[in-house]
Structure formats: structure tokens, C-alpha cells
Design an enzyme around this catalytic site. Structure first.
Site, mmCIF file in Angstrom:
data_model
loop_
_atom_site.group_PDB
_atom_site.id
_atom_site.type_symbol
_atom_site.label_atom_id
_atom_site.label_comp_id
_atom_site.label_asym_id
_atom_site.label_seq_id
_atom_site.Cartn_x
_atom_site.Cartn_y
_atom_site.Cartn_z
ATOM 1 N N ASP A 1 -46.163 -101.087 -75.886
ATOM 2 C CA ASP A 1 -45.285 -101.193 -77.056
ATOM 3 C C ASP A 1 -43.971 -101.866 -76.698
ATOM 4 O OD1 ASP A 1 -44.758 -98.846 -75.487
ATOM 5 O OD2 ASP A 1 -43.432 -98.134 -77.064
ATOM 6 N N GLU B 119 -44.150 -95.912 -75.114
ATOM 7 C CA GLU B 119 -43.131 -95.591 -74.113
ATOM 8 C C GLU B 119 -41.744 -95.556 -74.740
ATOM 9 O OE1 GLU B 119 -40.125 -96.538 -70.926
ATOM 10 O OE2 GLU B 119 -40.583 -97.618 -72.778
ATOM 11 N N GLU B 120 -41.502 -96.459 -75.694
ATOM 12 C CA GLU B 120 -40.157 -96.640 -76.211
ATOM 13 C C GLU B 120 -39.696 -95.543 -77.162
ATOM 14 O OE1 GLU B 120 -38.334 -98.623 -74.872
ATOM 15 O OE2 GLU B 120 -39.317 -100.473 -74.276
ATOM 16 N N HIS C 235 -33.854 -104.275 -75.718
ATOM 17 C CA HIS C 235 -33.676 -103.438 -76.908
ATOM 18 C C HIS C 235 -32.715 -104.057 -77.917
ATOM 19 C CE1 HIS C 235 -34.957 -99.527 -74.583
ATOM 20 N NE2 HIS C 235 -35.802 -100.550 -74.412
ATOM 21 N N ASP D 115 -41.688 -102.107 -64.633
ATOM 22 C CA ASP D 115 -40.791 -101.943 -65.786
ATOM 23 C C ASP D 115 -39.327 -101.882 -65.373
ATOM 24 O OD1 ASP D 115 -40.129 -101.655 -68.443
ATOM 25 O OD2 ASP D 115 -40.613 -99.522 -68.549
#
Length: 487
Positions: free
Chosen positions: A79, A146-147, A459, A170
Site C-alpha cells: 500500500d 502498512e500505512e 507521505h 523500507d
């Protein structure tokens, strides 16, 4: 998809990234990307399956001559965070990411890029597809969600993975080898309130805070970036104290793990105060802009007349609400006493909604120390409960304790130095939430490490991936796979 991306080197990596970014993959809506990954593995003739929560696992046998090496897991999450500029027209549920090259960087057009963690996913895909890369037996673990909660990592059962070493791809600094990370917990305050009819002698205003950089609420929390929710509350508090400003609606921030970039409020003031209110609040706007001029040069604060709202917040509730938001910790709470320059504990006031008699304040509290995380969460809880809110803790996930005696770390450090003319990597824990801590609960004996290429502005719509760094990172990946220790 732009052909200029597919022409970049390393070609295998960027082509897989372009394939991936053609598939919409918001958190909580990963059905299409799960299907895409399962089809990808099946088309390669590799063992491919989906676990109970939606994680995809693909297994590939060792390359010839590598059968005696320890089996490994290569892991990234499917994701991506969905953020866009206010003036960008884009539907994340149906459109693929539109990318372009700016100097040494790949960027998206007005949206997040998805390099977090798409470049990790693309790396694993390229290794799975290759017939020439030397590697031990490997399992590709593609986790979901994950987010927004790490539910994929949390739902992965013990016994599924056979690997002894996990490479988490990551990390967002190419000179960093990650050996630890922060845990986190969502702190959500809610309450209801009685709405009042807006008196006739009042007039309506719309206040907008916009143009902030935003960014990763873990990795960038120490940078002093503006938080739209805190800036908005400062304006509302001042207007209430001096001109009896009354709140009708607030809509600030978006995702729990993104520093808020925008906030909008509808308010009412006494019509007799119109000119003095506008004069004083614009003076405050100038003061705030001067404070943030270095870190937030594009900060915009707009105050404009609008229709008078029909309803306003109960006076007593509003007074407690604005004071609580002023008092609530946002940013760094404590620096680590053990690891230089590491943020130990922080909070992001991520979301503020006031509408139709309901208040909701959403925070993400992070810490590499569990007791400190609970301390800050309770500090926030006490602050909001004093105003009559109910406070819930949810989505609690553990940190990843550093292991400086890691066998894979001992392999990776000399490889990095050899590839980079003797330069030493930065071996460190980070303040972001990685899945290693969660995966380690069910796989306590697995040796874990995290690394990746340079990604800036994750983000946020300013997210960008460095092309030269991806080339450096790719060479590092290939050498690591080639030098996995013998079983």
C-alpha cells in the site's frame, strides 16, 4: 505511463516500479494490487499464495551454486499513502500515478509518488523475475496496510516463513542501515456537544491554512515543519479570546502518519467587530508566517467572508476544545538518551474534525521506548479528558529493538564500504514505524535489517525518489544477495 521512467537505470527496477504504479493501491483497498502480485508470481511459475489477511508470499528457489546459503525473506509493503495538492484533480481509486523526471529525481504530478514502499516492492519483483541474479532461496513477503495500521504484518502467522534473514526494503536514506525503529499507538479523542443557533448579529468567516510541506510524521517530526491543525487552533484561540469568535466547523489534516498540510474552519464573530477582527487576525497571520518563513515559505493563511453558519459550537465546549488543542503535545516529546540524534518519542496531531455536534481529534504517538510511548499517550489522554472527551488507544504496535550483533549487519557493512570507497554506513534506529518489530513477535529468531534508496518528502505530494541513489542501492542489493552467509 511516461517512457522516460522506463528508460532509467537500473532498467529492471524502474520498469517494475512503473508497472506497480499503474495499479491503484490505497491502504485498506488493496484488492487490485494483491491480484496483480499473485498474477505476477503465477506467471513466473513460482509458488505464490495469499495468507488469511491478504499478504502475498512468493517463493523462488536458490540460484545455481547458492543452494548452501541461508534462506532469506525480502519484504516490502504494497500500500501507499494517498495525498495530493488541493488543486490537483486525481482519483487514487481509479488512476495510476503519473510520474516524471526532474533532474536527478522521479516525482509524481501533484500527488504522492508511492516510492514508499513501491521501490522496495519493485526491487523484489526484479529479483524474482531475473534469471541471472545470484541469490539464495528466497521468499518475497508483500504485506498490506502498512500505512494505516500495519495489519498485514500483525496478521502474518508464525510458521509460514522459512527464511532465516529478513531484508526489509523500507528505509529512505541510502547511507543508512536500519537496525531498529519506533513503535506507535493511535490516540483518538471524541465527544459530542450541543449546537447553538447562530445569533442574527453575527457574520460568517472561512479560515484556511494551506501550502505547508507536510511529510512523514515519524522521519520528519523533528524538522520543525508546520502542523496545520496547530496553526489553525492558534488562530481560533486568538479570535475567541479577543473577539468572541465561535466555531461552526473544522476540517484539518488527513492521514494519521502525515504531518497535516491543510485545515479549513467556518466561524462566526459579532458583526460590530468586523474591521478590528480582520485587522488583528491578519497581524497574527503575518506573525505566524514570519515564524515559519524558513521552514514553510509557501504557507498560506486566508480569512474571507462567507455565509453565516446556521449552527455554532456550545461555548463551554469550544473553550475547553481550543485550550486542549493548544496544550496537546505536537512534535518531539523526548530525544533518545542512548542513540545520538534519534527522536525517542513524538506525537502528530494528525486529524481534527468538528461538525454536526461531534468532535474527533486523531493523533499518532511514536516511541522506541514502550514506557515513554505510554507516558505521552497518557499525557494526551489526560489533556483531552479534562475537556470531557472520551479517549481511545488503538492500533498499538511494538518497536524493533536494535541488535548490533546481527550477522547480516556484519555482512552488509563491509559490502557498503567496499562499494563506496571506504565510506562507512550510518547504522541506526529510526523514528518511523517499520514492520520488523511486529514480524519479530512471531519470528523471534529471524535476523532482520532494513535499507533502501533516498526518498524525500514521503507521505506528501513532494515525495521524490533519487535516480542516482536508486543505482547505488541496486548495486548494494545485488552484492548482499551474492554474499548471504552459508547455512
Amino acid at each position: 505511463m511516461s517512457t522516460e521512467i522506463r528508460a532509467l537505470e537500473p532498467n529492471a527496477l524502474w520498469n517494475k516500479f512503473a508497472d506497480l504504479n499503474a495499479v491503484p493501491r490505497p491502504s485498506k483497498k488493496e484488492e487490485r494490487i494483491i491480484r496483480f502480485m499473485k498474477d505476477f508470481g503465477a506467471n513466473l511459475g513460482l509458488e505464490t499464495f495469499e495468507d488469511e489477511v491478504g499478504n502475498v508470499i512468493i517463493r523462488k528457489p536458490a540460484a545455481k551454486g547458492m543452494e548452501d546459503r541461508k534462506p532469506i525473506v525480502m519484504q516490502s509493503h504494497l500500500d501507499m499513502v494517498h495525498q495530493k495538492n488541493n488543486d490537483t484533480v486525481f482519483d487514487f481509486d481509479t488512476q495510476g500515478i503519473e510520474m516524471h523526471v526532474v533532474d536527478d529525481w522521479v516525482k509524481a504530478k501533484g500527488t504522492t509518488l508511492g516510492a514508499d514502499n513501491g521501490l522496495g516492492v519493485a526491487t523484489i519483483m526484479a529479483v524474482l523475475e531475473s534469471e541471472t541474479i545470484e541469490h539464495p532461496a528466497l521468499e518475497a513477503l508483500f504485506t498490506i496496510d502498512e500505512e494505516t495500521g500495519m495489519t498485514g504484518a500483525m496478521g502474518l502467522k508464525g510458521g509460514i516463513l522459512k527464511g532465516e534473514i529478513l531484508l526489509n526494503l523500507d528505509t529512505e536514506e541510502d547511507d543508512e542501515i536500519g537496525v531498529g525503529c519506533a513503535g506507535g499507538v493511535d490516540v483518538t479523542a471524541t465527544r459530542t456537544y450541543k449546537e447553538e443557533e447562530t445569533p442574527e448579529f453575527k457574520i460568517g468567516y472561512k479560515i484556511t491554512v494551506k501550502g505547508l510541506q507536510g511529510g512523514h510524521s515519524g522521519m520528519q517530526i523533528h524538522e520543525g515543519l508546520g502542523n496545520a491543525n496547530k496553526i489553525m487552533n492558534r488562530l481560533l484561540f486568538d479570535g475567541f479570546e479577543n473577539y468572541g469568535l465561535r466555531i461552526s466547523e473544522i476540517d484539518g489534516g488527513s492521514l494519521r502518519n502525515a504531518i497535516p498540510r491543510e485545515s479549513n474552519a467556518i466561524v462566526a464573530i459579532d458583526s460590530v467587530n468586523e474591521s478590528t477582527f480582520e485587522s488583528e487576525i491578519n497581524q497574527l497571520v503575518d506573525v505566524i508566517k514570519k515564524e515559519f518563513k524558513t521552514m514553510e515559505p509557501d504557507l498560506g493563511i486566508e480569512i474571507s467572508r462567507t455565509e453565516m453558519p446556521d449552527k455554532i459550537m456550545d461555548l463551554g465546549v469550544q473553550e475547553g476544545f481550543t485550550r486542549a488543542l493548544y496544550a496537546a503535545c505536537n512534535g518531539v516529546y523526548r530525544m533518545s538518551a542512548d542513540i545520538k540524534d534519534l527522536v525517542e518519542t513524538s506525537n502528530n496531531i494528525a486529524r481534527v474534525i468538528v461538525k454536526d455536534g461531534h468532535i474527533k481529534i486523531g493523533c499518532l504517538t511514536r516511541s522506541s521506548v514502550e514506557s515513554s510511548k505510554l507516558d505521552l499517550a497518557n499525557t494526551l489522554r489526560a489533556t483531552f479528558e479534562l475537556t470531557g472527551c472520551e479517549v481511545e488507544f488503538s492500533g498499538d504496535y511494538p518497536g524493533w529493538a536494535p541488535n548490533m550483533d546481527s550477522d547480516i549487519l556484519k555482512v552488509m557493512v563491509p559490502i557498503y564500504e567496499r562499494l563506496n570507497d571506504g565510506e562507512k554506513p550510518h547504522v541506526a534506529a529510526c523514528h518511523a514505524g517499520l514492520e520488523c518489530g511486529i514480524l519479530g513477535k512471531n519470528y523471534p529468531d529471524m535476523d532482520m535489517i532494513s535499507f533502501g534508496p533516498n526518498i524525500k518528502g514521503a507521505h506528501s505530494p513532494d515525495e521524490r525518489a533519487q535516480i542516482s541513489s536508486a543505482q547505488k542501492y541496486w548495486k548494494f542489493v545485488l552484492e548482499i544477495l551474492k554474499h548471504i552467509p552459508k547455512a
